[in-house]
Design an enzyme around this catalytic site. Sequence first.
Site, PDB file in Angstrom:
ATOM      1  N   GLY A  14     -97.657   3.150  32.763  1.00 47.37           N
ATOM      2  CA  GLY A  14     -98.568   3.369  33.898  1.00 47.37           C
ATOM      3  C   GLY A  14     -97.872   3.007  35.207  1.00 47.37           C
ATOM      4  O   GLY A  14     -97.915   3.758  36.195  1.00 47.37           O
ATOM      5  N   GLY A 212     -88.717  -2.368  27.789  1.00 45.66           N
ATOM      6  CA  GLY A 212     -89.947  -1.563  27.823  1.00 45.66           C
ATOM      7  C   GLY A 212     -89.955  -0.416  26.839  1.00 45.66           C
ATOM      8  O   GLY A 212     -90.774   0.498  26.944  1.00 45.66           O
ATOM      9  N   GLU A 215     -93.218  -0.730  21.209  1.00 51.90           N
ATOM     10  CA  GLU A 215     -94.684  -0.719  21.252  1.00 51.90           C
ATOM     11  C   GLU A 215     -95.186  -2.152  21.471  1.00 51.90           C
ATOM     12  O   GLU A 215     -94.455  -3.118  21.217  1.00 51.90           O
ATOM     13  CB  GLU A 215     -95.230  -0.186  19.921  1.00 51.90           C
ATOM     14  CG  GLU A 215     -94.878   1.258  19.647  1.00 51.90           C
ATOM     15  CD  GLU A 215     -95.418   2.206  20.709  1.00 51.90           C
ATOM     16  OE1 GLU A 215     -96.635   2.252  20.924  1.00 51.90           O
ATOM     17  OE2 GLU A 215     -94.610   2.897  21.343  1.00 51.90           O
ATOM     18  N   LYS A 230     -95.396  10.707  15.460  1.00 53.98           N
ATOM     19  CA  LYS A 230     -94.722  11.775  16.215  1.00 53.98           C
ATOM     20  C   LYS A 230     -94.470  13.011  15.347  1.00 53.98           C
ATOM     21  O   LYS A 230     -94.658  14.140  15.809  1.00 53.98           O
ATOM     22  CB  LYS A 230     -93.415  11.241  16.808  1.00 53.98           C
ATOM     23  CG  LYS A 230     -93.680  10.256  17.955  1.00 53.98           C
ATOM     24  CD  LYS A 230     -92.437   9.496  18.353  1.00 53.98           C
ATOM     25  CE  LYS A 230     -92.701   8.588  19.552  1.00 53.98           C
ATOM     26  NZ  LYS A 230     -91.635   7.615  19.777  1.00 53.98           N
TER      27      LYS A 230
END
Length: 351
Positions: A14, A212, A215, A230
């Site tokens: 985000g 980063g 998960e 995926k």
Amino acid sequence: MAHKLAFIGFGTVGQGLAEILRDKHEHLKAKEHFEAEIVAISDFNKGSIYHPNGLNINTVLQVLRETGNLENYPPAPGLVTGWDSLRTIRETNADSIIEVSYTDVRTGQPAIDHCRTAFLAKKNVVMTNKGPVALAYKELSELAKEEGVYWGFEGTVMSGTPSLRMPAAALAGNEITEIRGILNGTTNFILTKMEEEGVTYEEALKEAQKLGYAEADPTSDVEGYDARYKITILSNYVMNEPLLVEEVSCRGITDLTLTDIEEAKAEGKRWKLLAKARKENGKVNASIAPEKIDMTDPLASISGAVNAIAYDCDLLGTVTLSGAGAGKVETGFSLLIDLINIDREKKLVNI
Ligand SMILES: NC(=O)C1=CN([C@@H]2O[C@H](COP(=O)(O)OP(=O)(O)OC[C@H]3O[C@@H](n4cnc5c(N)ncnc54)[C@H](OP(=O)(O)O)[C@@H]3O)[C@@H](O)[C@H]2O)C=CC1
Ligand SMILES: N[C@@H](CC=O)C(=O)O
């Protein structure tokens, strides 16, 4: 017209999109005629803010960096705090919801409900959360269509690398019969670090978390659950064959030791966590498992958090794509390209 965005979740990805919107505002306006403003952010622990006239992105990022809580945003007439995700989706004036909360590998919730709520409120959803696409693709894609809104999820597979849009657009007309790839950045990063630098598994995982890539619960990465989501998305969306997550056999990298990696090296081989799907008689068989592959295999040279995928096409033969598989800006970009494509599709509809 500028998109009005509401973010659900405001972690690595985000914030990656927010930084892109701040740093590339002028470029996107001039080159792509693209404009977006953030009107709301609702995050589980970082708080929730909404202003119908838009939030200042620089201030948002500064407040978060300095205080850890979005609700310390400077008070202003019209500023609302404390709304949860569902209220933010329903009641803000956002036209597009950026769903970047964590991926739940068992239920896909609450993100599936976030999508349902947004579509019923006639709002687009752009997301990197894999749960809804892996577990509820058919239901949610039909609902979005019925409600006349867009659903973008490029970043759910291989971050911003166009593993979904490339086959859908540029390989249209082919039948894709087989897919083979490295679809998880964290595990590929760990295996590379162990092999090239002799770093322990634990140290390499810690570094992947710091960068980063991992998960929120890295078990999803190292046990293969993330890659299983995926390959399920690829079967449903790229191969057009319904596949259930539980039909995919799944083994991660947790059993691999530095000794296994050294032994493979001595044999001129390399361990990779491979995702495979093969279509036969209208049915897809898929698996996630570590494999010792020859150095001459094109996938052997894929290192770090980079991912790669090979599509076997009936008209074009094998087409291989490689690029970022995880990362803040790389995955933030996947959301941007979905938003840019919403504009492009809207323009086509209006011609
Ligand atoms: N990082 C990457 O490279 C990639 C990530 N993804 C996917 O993108 C999504 C976001 O990833 P990333 O940003 O790295 O993850 P983070 O864990 O950094 O961020 C997720 C954020 O969502 C918040 N959150 C969790 N549940 C809710 C909820 N119910 N309502 C509102 N906020 C919530 C978390 O809050 P808090 O921490 O405060 O509890 C956290 O701030 C995940 O689904 C991930 O699988 C996809 C491709 C690549
Ligand atoms: N944790 C994931 C992030 C992207 O989907 C990975 O490492 O690939």
